[in-house]
Design a protein around this motif. Structure first.
Motif, PDB file in Angstrom:
ATOM      1  N   PHE A 174       0.835  -1.206   0.000  1.00 45.40           N
ATOM      2  CA  PHE A 174       0.000   0.000   0.000  1.00 45.40           C
ATOM      3  C   PHE A 174       0.869   1.254   0.000  1.00 45.40           C
ATOM      4  CE2 PHE A 174      -2.066   3.389   2.477  1.00 45.40           C
ATOM      5  CZ  PHE A 174      -3.168   3.632   1.681  1.00 45.40           C
ATOM      6  N   PHE A 177       3.111   1.593  -3.254  1.00 43.49           N
ATOM      7  CA  PHE A 177       2.428   2.145  -4.421  1.00 43.49           C
ATOM      8  C   PHE A 177       2.564   3.671  -4.440  1.00 43.49           C
ATOM      9  CE2 PHE A 177      -0.795  -1.601  -4.174  1.00 43.49           C
ATOM     10  CZ  PHE A 177       0.147  -2.448  -4.741  1.00 43.49           C
ATOM     11  N   CYS A 205       0.480  -6.130  -6.366  1.00 48.05           N
ATOM     12  CA  CYS A 205      -0.961  -5.921  -6.227  1.00 48.05           C
ATOM     13  C   CYS A 205      -1.699  -7.253  -6.360  1.00 48.05           C
ATOM     14  CB  CYS A 205      -1.447  -4.924  -7.273  1.00 48.05           C
ATOM     15  SG  CYS A 205      -3.224  -4.618  -7.244  1.00 48.05           S
ATOM     16  N   CYS A 287      -1.085   7.408  -1.743  1.00 54.95           N
ATOM     17  CA  CYS A 287      -1.165   5.957  -1.534  1.00 54.95           C
ATOM     18  C   CYS A 287      -2.571   5.440  -1.820  1.00 54.95           C
ATOM     19  CB  CYS A 287      -0.763   5.604  -0.105  1.00 54.95           C
ATOM     20  SG  CYS A 287       0.990   5.825   0.258  1.00 54.95           S
ATOM     21  N   ASN A 291      -3.412   2.946  -4.818  1.00 55.18           N
ATOM     22  CA  ASN A 291      -3.961   1.656  -4.426  1.00 55.18           C
ATOM     23  C   ASN A 291      -5.255   1.369  -5.189  1.00 55.18           C
ATOM     24  OD1 ASN A 291      -3.872  -0.642  -2.303  1.00 55.18           O
ATOM     25  ND2 ASN A 291      -5.927   0.192  -2.030  1.00 55.18           N
ATOM     26  N   PRO A 309      -5.506   0.805   3.859  1.00 52.20           N
ATOM     27  CA  PRO A 309      -6.316   1.916   3.347  1.00 52.20           C
ATOM     28  C   PRO A 309      -7.228   2.529   4.407  1.00 52.20           C
ATOM     29  CG  PRO A 309      -6.311   0.118   1.772  1.00 52.20           C
ATOM     30  CD  PRO A 309      -5.666  -0.407   3.021  1.00 52.20           C
TER      31      PRO A 309
END
Length: 337
Positions: A174, A177, A205, A287, A291, A309
């Motif tokens: 996460f 990215f 991913c 991020c 994501n 997240p």
């Protein structure tokens, strides 16, 4: 445990054994397929159902990219860029992390009896091995000084090791990215190097998409009496991961040179990657955006990792209470060395 090559599915043992792409169009088509997939199965994909399990295995098999990141033409770097790249305190731990991941994934795959899940996790192990080879080739190409690699030993507690690796990848990916996006827009890495590692990031991913859905499936099919102990183990894994990321890891090579490894670089590395002052809120917004973008091509019925997240969204809400509004600028100025 059997050799890794015995645990993998019918895939080559080395990226050098993969057939070369017939043309550029084949590379682009494979790259597209690796990012876009939907199950033809109608209706919801309920965790624990045969449909959900089949969708997980099909997704991971059908999105496999045989060419990238196997086809690598390492770009020649100018002295300033070369120094920036080689001075990052991440290469030792990156190579070692992939080395541990390939072993832990393969060890867990050897214990799985369900053929669909066994195939998916075995393929995951093979791809982790490919990532290690890619990083090893980068280290060799740019003559990056490395600490000696430790012996990769089969874990005694295979399930624990698999959970640690899976949850660690979910969190690290996460933030990676977002960091990768910053490195791209700040021109920290040249465009050629960004293009080389872009498919590696997308494979991460896919890996965490597999882990999140395996976890939901495993919980659903687990006998009820095993569930409390399993959930306690997951809590223990998170405690361990928080402890692991406190501070720097240091190793000394045979010549007495100290090598510093930043276990938390995916969170703390924004200052290394850009000359622009990127706030915490900025970074978390980047991020979240990256994501969402990386997962957007996959069947929305498949579960996504949510802890990192959700923590990012909570942190942004708290920062908003204190008036620290995000002011994201994804196009950063070139790095000033």
């Amino acid at each position: 445990m059997n050799a890794l090559a015995d645990i993998y599915t019918r895939l080559p043992d080395s990226i050098d054994d993969l057939p070369p792409p017939p043309n550029k169009a084949a590379v682009e088509e494979a790259d597209y397929r690796s990012r876009h997939w939907s199950s033809p199965i109608p209706g919801p994909l309920k965790p624990g159902s045969p449909e959900h399990k089949k969708a997980i295995a099909d997704m991971f098999r059908e999105t496999f990219n045989p060419y990238r990141p196997s086809v690598i033409d390492w770009p020649k770097l100018d002295p300033v860029t070369l120094k920036r790249v080689t001075s990052l305190p991440i290469w030792d731990i990156a190579v070692q992390t992939e080395g541990k991941a390939r072993l832990r994934m393969a060890a867990y795959a050897s214990l799985v009896t369900d053929p669909d899940m066994k195939d998916a996790i075995s393929r995951n192990a093979w791809e982790e091995n490919r990532h290690k080879e890619v990083l090893s080739k980068l280290v060799e190409a740019y003559d990056i000084k490395m600490a000696p690699e430790p012996a990769y030993i089969e874990p005694k507690d295979v399930e624990w090791a698999y959970l640690v690796t899976g949850f660690s990848e979910c969190t690290d990916s996460f933030f990676a990215f977002g960091l990768f996006k910053i490195a791209q827009t700040s021109h920290f890495f040249p465009e050629e190097l960004i293009e080389t590692f872009e498919p590696v990031m997308q494979e991460e991913c896919r890996h965490i998409l597999l882990f999140a859905n395996w976890l939901a499936w495993y919980r659903a099919v687990m006998p009820a009496w095993k569930r409390p102990w399993f959930e306690l183990r997951i809590i223990a894994v998170w405690v361990f991961l928080v402890y692991e990321r406190i501070g720097l890891a240091k190793t000394v090579d045979d010549d007495g040179n100290e090598h510093v490894q930043d276990n938390n670089f995916t969170v703390t590395g924004t200052k290394e990657m850009s000359s622009q002052d990127i706030s915490l809120a900025d970074f978390l917004e980047i991020c979240l955006t990256e994501n969402d973008k990386r997962f957007s091509g996959y069947d929305p019925r498949l579960l996504r990792p949510e802890l990192a997240p959700n923590l990012a969204r909570t942190a942004l809400w708290v920062l908003g209470l204190f008036g620290k509004k995000p002011h994201v600028k994804t196009e950063a100025a070139p790095v000033v060395v």
